[in-house]
Design an enzyme around this catalytic site. Structure first.
Site, mmCIF file in Angstrom:
data_model
loop_
_atom_site.group_PDB
_atom_site.id
_atom_site.type_symbol
_atom_site.label_atom_id
_atom_site.label_comp_id
_atom_site.label_asym_id
_atom_site.label_seq_id
_atom_site.Cartn_x
_atom_site.Cartn_y
_atom_site.Cartn_z
ATOM 1 N N GLU A 7 -6.728 23.942 -45.079
ATOM 2 C CA GLU A 7 -8.189 24.034 -44.956
ATOM 3 C C GLU A 7 -8.714 22.930 -44.045
ATOM 4 O O GLU A 7 -8.681 21.759 -44.396
ATOM 5 C CB GLU A 7 -8.846 23.926 -46.336
ATOM 6 C CG GLU A 7 -10.364 24.026 -46.311
ATOM 7 C CD GLU A 7 -10.850 25.332 -45.711
ATOM 8 O OE1 GLU A 7 -11.462 25.281 -44.608
ATOM 9 O OE2 GLU A 7 -10.609 26.386 -46.326
ATOM 10 N N GLU A 10 -14.202 20.265 -43.532
ATOM 11 C CA GLU A 10 -14.308 19.046 -44.335
ATOM 12 C C GLU A 10 -15.504 19.086 -45.288
ATOM 13 O O GLU A 10 -16.493 19.756 -45.051
ATOM 14 C CB GLU A 10 -14.469 17.816 -43.429
ATOM 15 C CG GLU A 10 -13.329 17.585 -42.474
ATOM 16 C CD GLU A 10 -13.611 18.115 -41.078
ATOM 17 O OE1 GLU A 10 -12.871 17.762 -40.154
ATOM 18 O OE2 GLU A 10 -14.573 18.902 -40.921
ATOM 19 N N SER A 70 -8.701 13.295 -42.849
ATOM 20 C CA SER A 70 -9.957 12.989 -42.142
ATOM 21 C C SER A 70 -10.296 11.505 -42.045
ATOM 22 O O SER A 70 -9.432 10.720 -41.691
ATOM 23 C CB SER A 70 -11.108 13.831 -42.685
ATOM 24 O OG SER A 70 -10.816 15.209 -42.525
ATOM 25 N N CYS A 84 -10.705 16.762 -45.677
ATOM 26 C CA CYS A 84 -10.401 18.184 -45.536
ATOM 27 C C CYS A 84 -9.398 18.603 -46.605
ATOM 28 O O CYS A 84 -9.169 17.895 -47.576
ATOM 29 C CB CYS A 84 -9.870 18.463 -44.126
ATOM 30 S SG CYS A 84 -8.473 17.410 -43.664
ATOM 31 N N SER A 238 -6.017 13.495 -35.705
ATOM 32 C CA SER A 238 -7.276 12.870 -36.119
ATOM 33 C C SER A 238 -7.546 11.663 -35.240
ATOM 34 O O SER A 238 -6.616 10.994 -34.783
ATOM 35 C CB SER A 238 -7.217 12.412 -37.584
ATOM 36 O OG SER A 238 -7.262 13.509 -38.464
ATOM 37 N N HIS A 251 -11.120 15.918 -35.795
ATOM 38 C CA HIS A 251 -9.983 16.350 -36.614
ATOM 39 C C HIS A 251 -9.588 17.749 -36.195
ATOM 40 O O HIS A 251 -10.450 18.606 -36.000
ATOM 41 C CB HIS A 251 -10.343 16.292 -38.099
ATOM 42 C CG HIS A 251 -10.824 14.944 -38.523
ATOM 43 N ND1 HIS A 251 -9.960 13.882 -38.728
ATOM 44 C CD2 HIS A 251 -12.072 14.460 -38.707
ATOM 45 C CE1 HIS A 251 -10.671 12.811 -39.043
ATOM 46 N NE2 HIS A 251 -11.949 13.124 -39.036
#
Length: 348
Positions: A7, A10, A70, A84, A238, A251
């Site tokens: 996923e 965020e 993140s 995230c 990142s 990100h």
């Protein structure tokens, strides 16, 4: 679309504080404010959130941490954390407030925001329901933050890509003058996304991160910023950018089927020699060439007018061929105005 994957979208939390005493002597005794929180304490909070620090940088204004999921930014009176995956971001609220109290700092305002998850059914409680998230946030905040509002900003052209916002403030007037711009991008250009896969022999995440920064063109978004970057294994990226008192962060989840990238920065409303909003957005989005883009702009002062929105739309249309499909605006007491714009290529 993949049935399940990482996923990228965020969850973002911003906490703003003020000194318990407004006297000059007290302020001068603690100019570092929240930056005095020791790393061990920060690490304990992040453990609850289910992430760790992988890289860090600091300057005279703030500390910037790249996380395994993140980023975290710590200013003297402000904390910004976005995570995230399936992290438990809201578990950080109470411990951050407690740590601030030990430094004679009191919570002034809170803002929680996120997009719509790509894999909502993979999220743990309470992140499967925004209503449940709001209940958790409200229960974690002191009653002094009495000006509260929750809103789901849903574009008519794409209801599955809504923007969720909850704010709480002790004051009815916003205390933040910077514009915060949050960009969410999906369906990244496949060729551009290849820049964020580790190459054979790239065993060092720091050097691989620098190579990704260079190859992708991220270093050209703000040439004045010092970039702290990190490459994940086997793919993903990142970075935090540090430019005076301004931050930026990117990100990237590059896998085809659920590719995602985010860009966030703090800017002044108008060009002050450090970057016009529309131009900065154009450079950032051009790195990824996504098929779907959403831009959430939060401004706490007076004067964020429709002309700024239209300028963003003109520049993204002219330079990147993106057309604004939806434009929403909402007011939040003590936290300012949020504008949410959705874009797709003109050919669609």
């Amino acid at each position: 679309m993949a049935v399940s994957g990482f996923e990228g979208f965020e969850k973002r939390l911003e906490l703003r504080f003020f000194n318990d005493s407004n006297t000059i002597s007290t302020t001068n005794k603690n100019p570092m404010g929240l930056r005095l929180i020791d790393f061990e304490s920060l690490d304990q909070v992040l453990t609850q959130v289910q992430c760790t620090v992988v890289s860090a940088v600091a300057n005279h204004s703030f500390d910037a941490y790249v996380l395994s999921e993140s980023s975290l930014f710590v200013y003297p009176t402000k904390i910004i954390i976005k995570t995230c995956g399936t992290t438990q971001l809201l578990k950080s609220i109470r411990p951050f407030i407690h740590l601030a109290r030990t430094l004679n700092l009191t919570l002034r305002a809170c803002r929680y925001s996120r997009g719509s998850f790509i894999f909502p059914n993979s999220q743990p409680f309470p992140y499967t329901s925004f209503k449940d998230e709001v209940v958790i946030v409200e229960d974690s905040l002191p009653k002094s933050l009495r000006h509260r509002k929750a809103s789901v900003m849903t574009p008519s052209n794409n209801p599955s890509r809504a923007w969720h916002v909850f704010t709480a403030s002790a004051d009815v007037e916003p205390d933040e003058r910077l514009v915060v711009v949050e960009v969410c991008m999906t369906e990244l250009d496949r060729v551009n996304a290849l820049s964020f896969f580790k190459r054979k022999g790239d065993d060092n995440s720091d050097s691989a991160g620098k190579e990704m920064t260079r190859l992708s063109g991220i270093d050209g978004i703000n040439e004045n910023a010092f970039i702290c970057d990190f490459a994940f294994d086997p793919c993903g990226y990142s970075m935090n950018g540090v430019d005076g008192d301004r931050y930026s962060t990117i990100h990237v989840t590059p896998e085809d089927g659920f590719s995602y990238a985010s860009f966030e920065c703090g800017l002044s409303l108008y060009d002050d020699g450090r970057g016009d909003i529309a131009e900065v957005l154009s450079r950032a989005i051009d790195v990824f060439r996504p098929s779907c883009v959403s831009v959430a702009t939060t401004y706490g002062g007076e004067g964020y007018d429709r002309e700024v929105m239209k300028r963003v739309e003109r520049v993204l249309g002219k330079k990147l061929g993106l057309k604004c499909r939806s434009r929403l605006m909402d007011e939040f007491p003590g936290s300012g105005t949020v504008v949410f714009q959705s874009f797709t290529p003109r050919r669609r």
